[in-house]
Write an enzyme that holds these catalytic residues in place. Structure first.
Site, mmCIF file in Angstrom:
data_model
loop_
_atom_site.group_PDB
_atom_site.id
_atom_site.type_symbol
_atom_site.label_atom_id
_atom_site.label_comp_id
_atom_site.label_asym_id
_atom_site.label_seq_id
_atom_site.Cartn_x
_atom_site.Cartn_y
_atom_site.Cartn_z
ATOM 1 N N ASN A 61 8.351 -59.638 -12.804
ATOM 2 C CA ASN A 61 8.187 -60.567 -11.679
ATOM 3 C C ASN A 61 8.250 -59.811 -10.357
ATOM 4 O OD1 ASN A 61 11.006 -60.989 -12.843
ATOM 5 N ND2 ASN A 61 11.313 -62.159 -10.992
ATOM 6 N N ASP A 62 9.081 -60.218 -9.442
ATOM 7 C CA ASP A 62 8.957 -59.772 -8.050
ATOM 8 C C ASP A 62 8.782 -58.263 -7.849
ATOM 9 O OD1 ASP A 62 10.015 -62.304 -8.223
ATOM 10 O OD2 ASP A 62 11.644 -61.972 -6.809
ATOM 11 N N PRO A 63 7.862 -57.876 -6.962
ATOM 12 C CA PRO A 63 7.865 -56.494 -6.470
ATOM 13 C C PRO A 63 9.096 -56.308 -5.577
ATOM 14 C CG PRO A 63 6.225 -57.794 -5.260
ATOM 15 C CD PRO A 63 6.797 -58.689 -6.332
#
Ligand SMILES: *[C@@H]1O[C@H](CO)[C@@H](O)[C@H](O)[C@H]1NC(C)=O
Ligand SMILES: *[C@@H]1O[C@H](CO)[C@@H](O)[C@H](O)[C@H]1NC(C)=O
Ligand SMILES: *[C@@H]1O[C@H](CO)[C@@H](O)[C@H](O)[C@H]1NC(C)=O
Ligand SMILES: *[C@@H]1O[C@H](CO)[C@@H](O)[C@H](O)[C@H]1NC(C)=O
Ligand SMILES: *[C@H]1O[C@@H](CO)[C@H](O)[C@@H](O)[C@@H]1NC(C)=O
Length: 588
Positions: A61-63
């Site tokens: 998921n998130d960078p």
């Protein structure tokens, strides 16, 4: 070269584990206990991307904490090393010289201390004036998901790969005080320097109010909450991944996060956990008042401006001093089911990094895929002066259209035939207007655009198209990326994503760039004024069975002034950096 089709049989075994459970955590942290350590045995290649960033398997998921250090771009990302759903999150780490070709390293952060034993969640990097980077991230210290903020520093500043990170014992640096909801307190931003202090934002909520708490510090270790949050908005719910950055009021250069003053505006972007969309405003940051004031006339809430009107979340920008750009990175989740993710052995991609800058109007941001992407362009085909009458669709042949970069400019002789914009639609989301006025609806000026990932008999296709409407005193341009006919597969989320394009039509032209990559279509309308990303899973239109067309279903004749389409080559992806400093048992 294109990845070859791989007809791996679906692992029927997984069907046994179809019971999903949710422990009541927020949308961003749904727990699927049965899936999260089901190790991936086979990775299904059919819908894997060719040139987008993706680890070899499992959930992403998130960078996190993108930065430039000693000649390398660093990318960290939330990663489950043990399965294709969210869980067991570590900070996986990759490096690149050009934002496109990626080598992998051992995870940089993983639960190892009392203050992050139950999770190392999202955060950001700050490169200090002396060149040293520091990471701020959210740690989970207790089983109950209570959230605190920690910092980590490189073990060896001479190592350009920044392989090893140290989490000092004076962590945590920020604890939620009694006025803060400790279960909704996360995702620290990059720090900036203002009025004699370092500053960071932390995303939160107070009942239904979305909040960006502001903290200040002189030494980056002792942090104090300011009297008021930097900004908050009623009714928006939890603000995840706030991103706050200055933009220059002219030109395309980016700015260091600490720049403020004349010719500088600020952008505040938040990711809304309730809707799973983001929005941003532009405005003024007052250092002294420690407040951010969005510009008048902008929607500050769910209906606000978006960096992307499709599948795009938890985005983060960073300043690249080597090229003076601000670069934006977003995550796109899958649009299939958790079961399908587990079957295919992977979930989540990062979108192509985009340069962002302020539109000369000052009313929105503009975005464009980083120029380095063009290095992957291979064989090229062109079309020019191609007339498209109502109902025409003309094939673009000779490239690998399932893995392509397409850039096209359309023109039309007049806007007279544009349909009136029904005032009722003004209350609708662009997505609903697109659903009513899809690519099949015969219009006046448009629908016209690209038909991506289309099967020969059009059982499957993902149209990306414009439609021009006549509104009271000007024209309204809709850009749609409509997944509703994208696949004959079942259990898929197939929204008709859309956004309006604030563009001047005096030259009677509209341009469109689409990055097509097996299961993702990332589109940029009118030079990056409106971006839309769709995830799609064709069953017939895969690999060389996928076709690409330009089409027009409006009564006004459209001309393809110029179309350039390229086959996209594969970048270096996930190749381990040689001579690792140490072996890490957590690395798969
Ligand atoms: C989580 O548990 C710890 C220890 O019992 C407690 O101090 C803390 O307040 C709890 N946090 C939340 C958000 O419930
Ligand atoms: C630090 O990194 C440099 C450059 O990679 C390397 O030569 C040196 O041996 C490293 N020092 C330690 C203590 O690992
Ligand atoms: C605190 O945050 C948690 C998680 O988002 C939520 O369930 C709870 O209702 C929040 N409490 C308040 C008072 O906002
Ligand atoms: C154009 O309209 C025709 C007639 O409604 C329809 O069959 C065709 O699928 C449309 N093309 C696209 C790309 O939607
Ligand atoms: C991505 O998946 C779809 C389909 O399950 C959901 O509807 C979205 O809410 C989700 N988006 C994010 C950002 O998690």
């Amino acid at each position: 070269m294109m990845a070859m089709p791989n007809t791996l049989s679906v692992l029927a075994l997984f069907a046994l584990f179809f019971v999903l459970s949710n422990n009541g955590a927020e949308a961003s942290h749904k727990i699927y206990p049965r899936f999260q350590t089901l190790s991936v045995e086979n990775v299904n290649q059919v819908h894997r991307t060719g040139y987008h960033f993706q680890p070899p398997r499992n959930w992403i998921n998130d960078p996190n904490a993108p930065m430039y250090y000693k000649g390398l771009y660093h990318l960290f990302y939330q990663y489950n090393p043990k399965g294709a759903v969210w869980g067991n999150i570590v900070w996986a780490h990759s490096v690149s010289k050009d934002l496109i070709n990626w080598e992998s390293l051992e995870p940089a952060l993983y639960p190892s201390k009392w203050f992050d034993n139950y999770g190392c969640w999202s955060g950001s990097a700050t490169v200090l004036p002396n060149g040293e980077p520091v990471i701020f991230y959210t740690g989970i210290a207790e089983k109950n998901n209570s959230q605190i903020q920690n910092y980590a520093v490189p073990a060896n500043l001479s190592d350009p790969y920044l392989r090893e990170w140290v989490k000092p014992d004076d962590n945590p640096i920020v604890n939620p005080d009694v006025s803060v909801n400790g279960s909704a307190f996360r995702d620290p931003t990059t720090a900036w320097w203002a009025d004699g202090h370092w500053r960071i934002l932390i995303g939160s909520r107070r009942n239904h109010v979305g909040v960006a708490y502001l903290y200040r510090s002189r030494d980056l270790k002792k942090w104090a909450k300011t009297k008021h949050p930097l900004h908050s908005v009623q009714g928006t719910g939890m603000w995840e991944c706030p991103d706050f950055f200055p933009v220059l009021s002219f030109g395309e250069n980016g700015l260091d996060p600490s720049v403020n003053g004349q010719n500088v505006k600020h952008a505040l972007k938040v990711s809304l956990d309730l809707t799973r969309y983001e929005y941003y405003t532009l405005g003024t940051y007052d250092n002294k008042k420690e407040k951010y004031f969005p510009d008048e006339g902008l929607v500050d809430g769910w209906g606000g401006l978006r960096l992307d009107y499709g599948n795009f979340y938890a985005s983060k920008t960073f300043f690249d001093p080597s090229t003076n750009r601000r670069i934006l990175w977003g995550w796109a989740n899958e649009s299939d089911s958790v079961q399908q993710d587990t079957n295919k052995g992977w979930a989540g991609i990062l979108l192509i990094p985009r340069k962002v800058w302020l539109d000369p109007s000052g009313k929105q941001l503009l975005q464009w895929p980083v120029v380095e992407l063009e290095k992957l362009r291979g064989h090229n085909v062109q079309l020019s002066n191609q007339k498209l009458n109502q109902g025409d669709h003309v094939q673009v042949k000779g490239i690998t259209v399932a893995q392509a970069d397409v850039d096209v400019t359309f023109s039309f002789p007049s806007l007279d035939k544009a349909e009136p914009f029904d005032p009722k639609w003004a209350k609708l989301d662009a997505l609903d207007v697109c659903a009513q006025k899809g690519s099949k609806d015969p219009g006046g000026v448009g629908p016209f655009g690209l038909l991506t990932l289309a099967s020969e008999n059009l059982e499957e296709f993902t149209p990306v198209f414009f439609k021009v409407f006549k509104a009271v005193d000007k024209h309204k341009v809709l850009l749609c990326s409509d997944a509703r006919s994208s696949s004959l597969g079942e259990g898929l989320y197939k929204p008709s994503f859309a956004g309006f394009v604030d563009v001047d039509l005096t030259d009677k032209k509209l341009s469109l760039r689409s990055l097509i990559d097996h299961s993702v279509v990332e589109s940029f309308g009118a030079g990056g004024r409106t971006a839309i990303t769709s995830r799609v899973y064709p069953t017939i239109a895969v690999f060389e069975k996928a076709l690409l067309y330009v089409f027009n279903n409006g009564s006004e004749t459209i001309t393809v002034e110029n179309l350039n389409a390229w086959s996209m080559n594969l970048p270096v992806m996930n190749v381990p950096v040689k001579n690792r400093g140490r072996e890490n048992p957590r690395n798969e």
